[in-house]
Design a protein around this motif. Structure first.
Motif, short mmCIF file in Angstrom:
data_model
loop_
_atom_site.label_atom_id
_atom_site.label_comp_id
_atom_site.label_asym_id
_atom_site.label_seq_id
_atom_site.Cartn_x
_atom_site.Cartn_y
_atom_site.Cartn_z
N GLY A 90 0.74 -1.26 0.02
CA GLY A 90 -0.08 -0.02 0.02
C GLY A 90 0.83 1.22 -0.01
N ASP A 91 2.08 1.22 -0.62
CA ASP A 91 2.97 2.39 -0.43
C ASP A 91 2.99 3.05 -1.65
OD1 ASP A 91 5.15 4.11 -0.52
OD2 ASP A 91 6.49 2.56 0.26
N ILE A 92 2.09 4.01 -1.95
CA ILE A 92 1.55 4.84 -3.19
C ILE A 92 2.92 5.60 -3.45
CG2 ILE A 92 0.12 6.23 -4.21
CD1 ILE A 92 -0.99 3.66 -3.57
N ASP A 93 3.64 6.25 -2.78
CA ASP A 93 4.54 6.87 -2.87
C ASP A 93 5.59 6.01 -3.66
OD1 ASP A 93 3.53 9.47 -2.12
OD2 ASP A 93 4.66 9.19 -0.21
N SER A 94 6.00 4.95 -3.10
CA SER A 94 7.07 3.87 -3.81
C SER A 94 6.66 3.45 -5.11
CB SER A 94 7.39 2.84 -2.92
OG SER A 94 7.99 3.46 -1.75
N LEU A 95 5.25 3.39 -5.17
CA LEU A 95 4.74 2.72 -6.28
C LEU A 95 4.86 4.01 -7.46
CD1 LEU A 95 3.22 0.34 -7.64
CD2 LEU A 95 1.06 1.53 -7.01
N ARG A 96 4.65 5.20 -7.28
CA ARG A 96 4.99 6.19 -8.32
C ARG A 96 6.31 6.06 -8.70
NH1 ARG A 96 1.27 9.21 -4.75
NH2 ARG A 96 -0.64 9.78 -5.88
N ARG A 97 7.22 6.08 -7.52
CA ARG A 97 8.62 6.08 -7.97
C ARG A 97 9.00 4.95 -8.86
NH1 ARG A 97 12.17 5.05 -4.00
NH2 ARG A 97 10.39 4.54 -2.39
N LEU A 98 8.38 3.74 -8.59
CA LEU A 98 8.80 2.75 -9.47
C LEU A 98 8.17 2.72 -10.95
CD1 LEU A 98 9.94 -0.31 -9.79
CD2 LEU A 98 7.78 -1.14 -8.66
N LEU A 99 7.06 3.25 -10.74
CA LEU A 99 6.34 3.65 -12.33
C LEU A 99 7.23 4.63 -12.92
CD1 LEU A 99 4.11 3.65 -14.38
CD2 LEU A 99 2.96 5.66 -12.94
N ALA A 100 7.59 5.88 -12.46
CA ALA A 100 8.50 6.75 -13.06
C ALA A 100 9.91 6.15 -13.48
CB ALA A 100 8.67 7.89 -12.38
N TYR A 101 10.25 5.17 -12.70
CA TYR A 101 11.50 4.70 -13.00
C TYR A 101 11.50 3.62 -14.12
CZ TYR A 101 15.99 1.77 -12.41
OH TYR A 101 17.12 1.27 -12.67
N ALA A 102 10.51 2.78 -14.20
CA ALA A 102 10.27 1.85 -15.30
C ALA A 102 10.09 2.65 -16.58
CB ALA A 102 8.95 0.81 -15.02
N ILE A 103 9.37 3.73 -16.47
CA ILE A 103 9.14 4.42 -17.95
C ILE A 103 10.42 5.07 -18.32
CG2 ILE A 103 8.02 6.51 -18.74
CD1 ILE A 103 5.50 5.74 -17.08
N ARG A 104 11.04 5.36 -17.33
CA ARG A 104 12.38 6.15 -17.79
C ARG A 104 13.41 5.09 -18.44
NH1 ARG A 104 12.51 8.74 -12.72
NH2 ARG A 104 14.03 7.15 -12.16
N ARG A 105 13.25 3.88 -17.95
CA ARG A 105 14.04 2.96 -18.31
C ARG A 105 13.76 2.38 -19.68
NH1 ARG A 105 17.99 -0.36 -14.91
NH2 ARG A 105 19.21 -1.11 -16.48
N HIS A 106 12.54 2.08 -19.90
CA HIS A 106 11.78 1.38 -21.03
C HIS A 106 11.04 2.20 -22.21
CE1 HIS A 106 13.61 -2.05 -19.45
NE2 HIS A 106 13.10 -2.13 -18.42
N ASP A 107 10.39 3.30 -21.55
CA ASP A 107 9.38 4.03 -22.38
C ASP A 107 9.33 5.38 -22.08
OD1 ASP A 107 7.62 1.56 -23.57
OD2 ASP A 107 7.77 1.13 -21.35
N ALA A 108 10.63 5.94 -22.38
CA ALA A 108 11.00 7.16 -21.99
C ALA A 108 10.11 8.31 -22.89
CB ALA A 108 12.47 7.54 -22.30
N ASP A 109 9.26 7.85 -23.66
CA ASP A 109 8.62 8.97 -24.57
C ASP A 109 7.15 8.90 -23.86
OD1 ASP A 109 8.09 6.22 -25.08
OD2 ASP A 109 6.60 7.02 -26.65
#
Length: 467
Positions: free
Chosen positions: A186-205
């Motif tokens: 239930g850690d929404i802040d960490s989930l947001r960080r993970l989402l942003a990281y995954a997008i930077r790594r694989h889908d930067a557009d």
């Protein structure tokens, strides 16, 4: 070699610091010299065995064990993590892309759950040869960089076995299970960080908060990947959510194998007693896993849960259509057709199943059939004359068929032969097999034994996780 630490810096709370176990005598037994060069390593460096067994990590690297959860055979485990693995380093390749170097068999971590965290030589060589073959056949995959013998034995049901560490390389090691780990807490802040990281790594557009966009991208990548598996007759064997990557790369070659006689019910894993991960079930499991990713992302898709569910469900519901499109595209290339022909491909697959035809040999025989020599094809599918007439009316392209149907795959009996010899200290069969698989689409004189299915005395084939 340029080293980074984005995972350690950006995803605190999703890993634990870890250093590899000390091994008495690390020694390289297999090295992908070309891949080493791509990563900025000197393949002749005498220190590679020490580095790629985790004894001397690259300067500046933060070594760690990744945290993730996962549905394993349908049951959810909220805390799995790298139980016998570690992130050795992130390195920038010569092409400017960033890659993870991940070690398998590097020792007991905080996620090991009582196991020794180590690996035997045989399973690590198995992952090396099959992932290398998959790469040569154009399948998105983590790549085996090296296998390092540790100089000590590990103990399994079979007794004492030589120990080893596998070094593998991937675009990242983010999994569906990584998102599940955070969402379960239930850690929404960490989930947001993970989402942003995954997008930077694989889908930067994409925008860094575009959870729905990431879900669609992952679904599309997985659809294409599974279609390629199906085209080659590959059975992964353990499609748990912790083995489904965000990058769309094949990962964790444990109880995997290539089927010979075409049969959707084919299972090789010794622990898959119900056939959950059978060859024909793989598309449905990929969709099921994508639904688990959607569940983890729901709070970030829309603040209104009902709207989030509606949007995520539309993506999940669309997966079957994506997959059928991708599979038909793969099969069209394998049949040498200018456009997909679902009726023609379905009739062929049904005929192959009825005839117990060898999956690889049947498709490869179409190279000669397109040139008028149908003997090899009819040897596999004796009742296939009518189908051949319909197919030949489509003017199939022999060069296209040859370019998309391997002459050689990692045949199960040859893999076992090579691994048995390697564990006794003879690497020659393994080296010969690896070399034969490096150019899978070429007909090469002297390699006939690598084309043929297992002899009748080989028996039913079963694979094991190696833990």
């Amino acid at each position: 070699m340029i080293v980074g630490n984005s995972y350690a810096d950006d995803l605190k709370g999703l890993y634990l610091p870890f250093q590899a176990a000390r091994f008495p005598a690390p020694a390289l037994v297999a090295l992908d010299r070309g891949l080493a060069g791509e990563l900025g390593m000197d393949p002749n460096d005498a220190g590679l065995a020490q580095m790629l067994s985790g004894q001397t990590p690259p300067e500046g690297a933060t070594t760690l064990a990744m945290a993730y959860a996962g549905h394993q055979f349908g049951g959810f485990s909220p805390s799995l993590g790298d139980g016998r693995a570690m992130l050795l380093a992130e390195v920038q390749g010569q092409d400017g892309r960033w890659w993870d170097i991940h070690l398998k068999g590097s020792g007991r971590t905080p996620f090991s759950r009582g196991a020794d965290g180590k690996a035997a030589l045989g399973p690590m060589l198995r992952e090396y040869v099959i992932s290398r073959a998959m790469f040569a056949m154009g399948v998105p995959t983590t790549r085996a960089l090296a296998v390092v013998a540790t100089g000590e034995d590990v103990y399994r049901e079979a007794g004492a076995l030589p120990g080893a560490v596998l070094a593998r390389v991937g675009g990242s090691h983010l999994r569906v299970g990584t998102f599940q780990f955070v969402a379960a807490r239930g850690d929404i802040d960490s989930l947001r960080r993970l989402l942003a990281y995954a997008i930077r790594r694989h889908d930067a557009d994409l925008a860094p908060d575009d959870a729905l966009g990431l879900l669609k991208r992952v679904g599309a990548r997985q659809s294409r990947l599974i279609a390629q598996w199906m085209g080659l007759g590959f059975v992964h064997g353990v499609m748990n959510t912790d083995n489904m990557t965000i990058s769309g790369e094949t990962i964790d070659y444990g109880p995997c194998a290539f089927m010979e006689a075409h049969d959707p019910a084919t299972v090789f894993s010794s622990i898959d007693r119900q056939g959950r991960y059978a060859y024909g079930n793989q598309p449905g499991i990929a969709r099921w896993n994508l639904a688990r990713l959607a569940e983890a992302l729901l709070p970030l898709i829309d603040a209104d849960e009902d709207r989030a569910i509606e949007q995520a469900s539309a993506v999940i519901d669309g997966f079957a259509e994506w997959f059928q499109r991708d599979l038909q595209n793969v099969l069209a290339l394998k049949l040498g057709l200018a456009a997909p022909n679902p009726d023609l491909t379905e009739d062929l697959l049904n005929a192959m199943m009825e005839a117990k035809a060898d999956h690889t040999l049947t498709f490869r025989a179409l190279v000669q059939a397109a040139k008028g020599d149908t003997g090899a094809f009819l040897a596999q599918v004796p009742e296939g004359r009518d189908w051949l007439v319909r197919w030949q009316a489509e003017n199939p392209d022999a060069a296209m068929i040859e370019a998309h149907n391997p002459a050689r795959i990692p045949r199960n009996h040859l893999v076992e032969e090579a691994l048995d010899a390697a564990q006794k200290g003879d690497m020659a069969p393994f080296d010969s097999l690896t070399k034969a698989l490096d150019r899978p689409f070429c007909d090469i004189a002297g390699l006939d034994r690598y084309r043929l299915p297992a002899p009748s005395g080989f028996g039913a084939y079963r694979t094991f996780c190696g833990t």
